[in-house]
Structure formats: structure tokens, C-alpha cells
Design a protein around this motif. Structure first.
Motif, PDB file in Angstrom:
ATOM      1  N   ASN A   1       0.809  -1.213   0.000  1.00 20.18           N
ATOM      2  CA  ASN A   1       0.000   0.000   0.000  1.00 20.18           C
ATOM      3  C   ASN A   1       0.845   1.267   0.000  1.00 20.18           C
ATOM      4  O   ASN A   1       0.342   2.338   0.295  1.00 20.18           O
ATOM      5  N   THR A   2       2.124   1.137  -0.312  1.00 20.23           N
ATOM      6  CA  THR A   2       3.019   2.291  -0.303  1.00 20.23           C
ATOM      7  C   THR A   2       3.666   2.448  -1.677  1.00 20.23           C
ATOM      8  O   THR A   2       3.476   1.635  -2.564  1.00 20.23           O
ATOM      9  N   GLU A   3       4.459   3.496  -1.814  1.00 18.42           N
ATOM     10  CA  GLU A   3       5.231   3.729  -3.040  1.00 18.42           C
ATOM     11  C   GLU A   3       6.616   3.100  -2.950  1.00 18.42           C
ATOM     12  O   GLU A   3       7.472   3.364  -3.784  1.00 18.42           O
ATOM     13  N   ILE A   4       6.833   2.252  -1.943  1.00 21.70           N
ATOM     14  CA  ILE A   4       8.151   1.673  -1.717  1.00 21.70           C
ATOM     15  C   ILE A   4       8.254   0.340  -2.455  1.00 21.70           C
ATOM     16  O   ILE A   4       7.452  -0.561  -2.237  1.00 21.70           O
ATOM     17  N   SER A   5       9.262   0.218  -3.322  1.00 19.44           N
ATOM     18  CA  SER A   5       9.524  -1.055  -3.998  1.00 19.44           C
ATOM     19  C   SER A   5      10.355  -1.932  -3.055  1.00 19.44           C
ATOM     20  O   SER A   5      10.861  -1.477  -2.029  1.00 19.44           O
ATOM     21  N   PHE A   6      10.526  -3.198  -3.437  1.00 22.95           N
ATOM     22  CA  PHE A   6      11.370  -4.081  -2.637  1.00 22.95           C
ATOM     23  C   PHE A   6      12.807  -3.574  -2.610  1.00 22.95           C
ATOM     24  O   PHE A   6      13.480  -3.671  -1.583  1.00 22.95           O
ATOM     25  N   SER A   7      13.272  -3.013  -3.701  1.00 17.96           N
ATOM     26  CA  SER A   7      14.625  -2.466  -3.746  1.00 17.96           C
ATOM     27  C   SER A   7      14.767  -1.292  -2.770  1.00 17.96           C
ATOM     28  O   SER A   7      15.771  -1.180  -2.057  1.00 17.96           O
ATOM     29  N   HIS A   8      13.762  -0.441  -2.733  1.00 16.76           N
ATOM     30  CA  HIS A   8      13.779   0.678  -1.782  1.00 16.76           C
ATOM     31  C   HIS A   8      13.739   0.158  -0.347  1.00 16.76           C
ATOM     32  O   HIS A   8      14.441   0.671   0.529  1.00 16.76           O
ATOM     33  N   PHE A   9      12.911  -0.855  -0.133  1.00 16.55           N
ATOM     34  CA  PHE A   9      12.795  -1.400   1.218  1.00 16.55           C
ATOM     35  C   PHE A   9      14.107  -2.039   1.667  1.00 16.55           C
ATOM     36  O   PHE A   9      14.518  -1.875   2.816  1.00 16.55           O
ATOM     37  N   ARG A  10      14.787  -2.740   0.757  1.00 10.34           N
ATOM     38  CA  ARG A  10      16.102  -3.299   1.079  1.00 10.34           C
ATOM     39  C   ARG A  10      17.054  -2.189   1.503  1.00 10.34           C
ATOM     40  O   ARG A  10      17.851  -2.365   2.429  1.00 10.34           O
ATOM     41  N   THR A  11      16.986  -1.060   0.823  1.00  9.79           N
ATOM     42  CA  THR A  11      17.836   0.077   1.171  1.00  9.79           C
ATOM     43  C   THR A  11      17.563   0.523   2.599  1.00  9.79           C
ATOM     44  O   THR A  11      18.496   0.743   3.380  1.00  9.79           O
ATOM     45  N   LEU A  12      16.295   0.634   2.952  1.00  9.54           N
ATOM     46  CA  LEU A  12      15.929   1.022   4.318  1.00  9.54           C
ATOM     47  C   LEU A  12      16.456   0.012   5.334  1.00  9.54           C
ATOM     48  O   LEU A  12      16.988   0.387   6.386  1.00  9.54           O
ATOM     49  N   MET A  13      16.318  -1.278   5.018  1.00  8.04           N
ATOM     50  CA  MET A  13      16.753  -2.318   5.950  1.00  8.04           C
ATOM     51  C   MET A  13      18.274  -2.320   6.126  1.00  8.04           C
ATOM     52  O   MET A  13      18.765  -2.518   7.242  1.00  8.04           O
ATOM     53  N   VAL A  14      19.016  -2.084   5.053  1.00 13.31           N
ATOM     54  CA  VAL A  14      20.474  -2.016   5.164  1.00 13.31           C
ATOM     55  C   VAL A  14      20.874  -0.837   6.040  1.00 13.31           C
ATOM     56  O   VAL A  14      21.714  -0.963   6.927  1.00 13.31           O
ATOM     57  N   LEU A  15      20.253   0.309   5.812  1.00 14.79           N
ATOM     58  CA  LEU A  15      20.577   1.486   6.630  1.00 14.79           C
ATOM     59  C   LEU A  15      20.225   1.244   8.094  1.00 14.79           C
ATOM     60  O   LEU A  15      20.998   1.605   8.993  1.00 14.79           O
ATOM     61  N   ALA A  16      19.089   0.623   8.344  1.00  6.80           N
ATOM     62  CA  ALA A  16      18.700   0.323   9.725  1.00  6.80           C
ATOM     63  C   ALA A  16      19.684  -0.661  10.354  1.00  6.80           C
ATOM     64  O   ALA A  16      20.066  -0.504  11.513  1.00  6.80           O
ATOM     65  N   GLY A  17      20.072  -1.654   9.581  1.00  9.40           N
ATOM     66  CA  GLY A  17      20.976  -2.672  10.096  1.00  9.40           C
ATOM     67  C   GLY A  17      22.353  -2.138  10.432  1.00  9.40           C
ATOM     68  O   GLY A  17      22.979  -2.576  11.391  1.00  9.40           O
ATOM     69  N   ARG A  18      22.835  -1.191   9.647  1.00  6.86           N
ATOM     70  CA  ARG A  18      24.159  -0.623   9.905  1.00  6.86           C
ATOM     71  C   ARG A  18      24.116   0.353  11.077  1.00  6.86           C
ATOM     72  O   ARG A  18      25.108   0.539  11.755  1.00  6.86           O
ATOM     73  N   GLY A  19      22.971   0.993  11.273  1.00  3.06           N
ATOM     74  CA  GLY A  19      22.827   1.891  12.418  1.00  3.06           C
ATOM     75  C   GLY A  19      23.651   3.165  12.329  1.00  3.06           C
ATOM     76  O   GLY A  19      23.875   3.822  13.337  1.00  3.06           O
ATOM     77  N   ARG A  20      24.128   3.489  11.116  1.00  3.60           N
ATOM     78  CA  ARG A  20      24.908   4.716  10.941  1.00  3.60           C
ATOM     79  C   ARG A  20      24.722   5.182   9.501  1.00  3.60           C
ATOM     80  O   ARG A  20      24.282   4.421   8.639  1.00  3.60           O
ATOM     81  N   ALA A  21      25.089   6.415   9.250  1.00  5.65           N
ATOM     82  CA  ALA A  21      25.015   6.940   7.888  1.00  5.65           C
ATOM     83  C   ALA A  21      26.062   6.239   7.027  1.00  5.65           C
ATOM     84  O   ALA A  21      27.191   6.006   7.463  1.00  5.65           O
ATOM     85  N   LEU A  22      25.668   5.891   5.815  1.00  6.81           N
ATOM     86  CA  LEU A  22      26.575   5.250   4.865  1.00  6.81           C
ATOM     87  C   LEU A  22      26.791   6.168   3.675  1.00  6.81           C
ATOM     88  O   LEU A  22      25.889   6.911   3.287  1.00  6.81           O
ATOM     89  N   SER A  23      27.974   6.081   3.088  1.00  3.02           N
ATOM     90  CA  SER A  23      28.183   6.786   1.829  1.00  3.02           C
ATOM     91  C   SER A  23      27.365   6.068   0.764  1.00  3.02           C
ATOM     92  O   SER A  23      27.009   4.891   0.918  1.00  3.02           O
ATOM     93  N   VAL A  24      27.085   6.747  -0.337  1.00  4.78           N
ATOM     94  CA  VAL A  24      26.344   6.117  -1.431  1.00  4.78           C
ATOM     95  C   VAL A  24      27.120   4.900  -1.937  1.00  4.78           C
ATOM     96  O   VAL A  24      26.529   3.865  -2.249  1.00  4.78           O
ATOM     97  N   ASN A  25      28.452   4.990  -1.998  1.00  2.00           N
ATOM     98  CA  ASN A  25      29.271   3.849  -2.426  1.00  2.00           C
ATOM     99  C   ASN A  25      29.132   2.668  -1.473  1.00  2.00           C
ATOM    100  O   ASN A  25      28.968   1.521  -1.912  1.00  2.00           O
ATOM    101  N   GLU A  26      29.216   2.914  -0.159  1.00  2.00           N
ATOM    102  CA  GLU A  26      29.062   1.840   0.828  1.00  2.00           C
ATOM    103  C   GLU A  26      27.684   1.201   0.723  1.00  2.00           C
ATOM    104  O   GLU A  26      27.546  -0.027   0.785  1.00  2.00           O
ATOM    105  N   LEU A  27      26.679   2.038   0.562  1.00  2.00           N
ATOM    106  CA  LEU A  27      25.310   1.543   0.452  1.00  2.00           C
ATOM    107  C   LEU A  27      25.160   0.678  -0.801  1.00  2.00           C
ATOM    108  O   LEU A  27      24.571  -0.407  -0.758  1.00  2.00           O
ATOM    109  N   GLY A  28      25.715   1.131  -1.913  1.00  2.00           N
ATOM    110  CA  GLY A  28      25.661   0.363  -3.151  1.00  2.00           C
ATOM    111  C   GLY A  28      26.339  -0.993  -3.014  1.00  2.00           C
ATOM    112  O   GLY A  28      25.824  -2.008  -3.498  1.00  2.00           O
TER     113      GLY A  28
END
Length: 171
Positions: free
Chosen positions: A42-69
Motif C-alpha cells: 500500500n506504499t510507493e516503496i519497492s522491494f529495492s527501496h525497502f532493502r535500502t531502508l533495511m540495510v541502513l537500519a541494520g548498519r545503524g549509521r550513515a553510509l556513503s552512497v558507495n558503501e550503500l551500493g
């Protein structure tokens, strides 16, 4: 999959234990995941976007775009597009690195944390429901076995998302 039942006189083999563990986790996770993912439809979030959120939550800190990729196994361009969409939805924040302005750091906003926590809360509710249906003796046996595993040195590391939530609840 056929799960064999060792007799009371013999210890379960590694393979028997593996088979029943995979069957148990598969059933439990499938049930929990189906309910937890319903809210994403029911949201505009794709699975790819959701994975991004989960990775950021899991790391618990800000990531560079390169680290996130790297964590997402996506190109920098694809990661940047994911981040752009999530910034637009107010779920992540993108800022310049304080030491190197060429580097952009990405982190969850409060709303991003809310989305991740709602997903995890839904899974946890399914787990609670399962545990609540167990007879008291079986629940106690499960607790004893899992407590011994978790408190022992059998797991190399805890799940970073749940570790993040544990630290978040304690603070």
C-alpha cells in the motif's frame, strides 16, 4: 522434505537437526513475512527501496552512497536513484560528509525508522502469536534451548537489524 524423528535413546544427527530447523524457520518466516509485507503493498516503496531502508537500519549509521551500493550489490547510479526516491518520500536523508564534501552520507529519517520498525513489529507479532500457541512445557523447552544457543558462543554475530532495534529500545 522428510524429517526423521530420532528415537528417545539416540541423539539427533546434525543432518536431522538441520532438516527440522530449516523446516521450522521456513514455516515461521514465511508466515511472518507474508503479513509484514502486506503493509508495503500500500506504499510507493519497492522491494529495492525497502532493502535500502533495511540495510541502513541494520548498519545503524550513515553510509556513503558507495558503501550503500556495495551492501545492496547495486551500481552507484542505481543506488543513487533509490536514494533519490527515498529522499523524496522523506524516508532517508542525504548530507555531505563533514570531512569530505564530495562524499554524500545517507541515513534514515524518523519516518524511515518508523517504516522499518513497523515491518519488524509485524514479524515480531507473528512470532509472539506462534510462541503463545505452544503448550507451556514445549515453550519452556524451546526457551531453554534457544537461551543456551544465544548466550553461548554458537552464533558468529547477531542479526544487525534486531541488534539495532535492541539498542534502540534500551536507549
Amino acid at each position: 522434505m522428510t524429517i526423521t524423528d530420532p528415537s528417545a535413546d539416540t541423539a539427533a544427527s546434525t543432518e536431522q537437526t538441520f532438516d527440522v530447523l530449516v523446516e521450522f524457520l521456513g514455516r515461521l518466516m514465511t508466515t511472518a513475512e507474508v503479513d509484514a509485507l502486506d503493509s508495503l503493498f500500500n506504499t510507493e516503496i519497492s522491494f529495492s527501496h525497502f532493502r535500502t531502508l533495511m540495510v541502513l537500519a541494520g548498519r545503524g549509521r550513515a553510509l556513503s552512497v558507495n558503501e550503500l551500493g556495495e551492501a545492496l550489490h547495486l551500481s552507484v547510479a542505481a543506488t543513487g536513484r533509490n536514494v533519490d526516491k527515498l529522499v523524496g518520500l522523506g524516508l532517508v536523508d542525504r548530507r555531505e560528509d563533514s570531512h569530505d564534501r564530495r562524499i554524500k552520507r545517507v541515513s534514515l529519517t524518523d519516518e524511515g525508522h518508523t517504516v522499518v520498525n513497523a515491518h519488524l513489529d509485524s514479524k515480531e507479532e507473528q512470532f509472539r502469536h506462534f510462541v503463545g500457541r505452544l503448550p507451556a512445557e514445549l515453550r519452556t523447552n524451546l526457551y531453554d534451548a534457544l537461551h543456551s544457543i544465544v548466550s553461548g558462543d554458537y552464533l558468529s554475530e547477531s542479526d544487525p537489524v534486531f541488534a539495532h532495534r535492541h539498542h534502540q529500545k534500551v536507549d
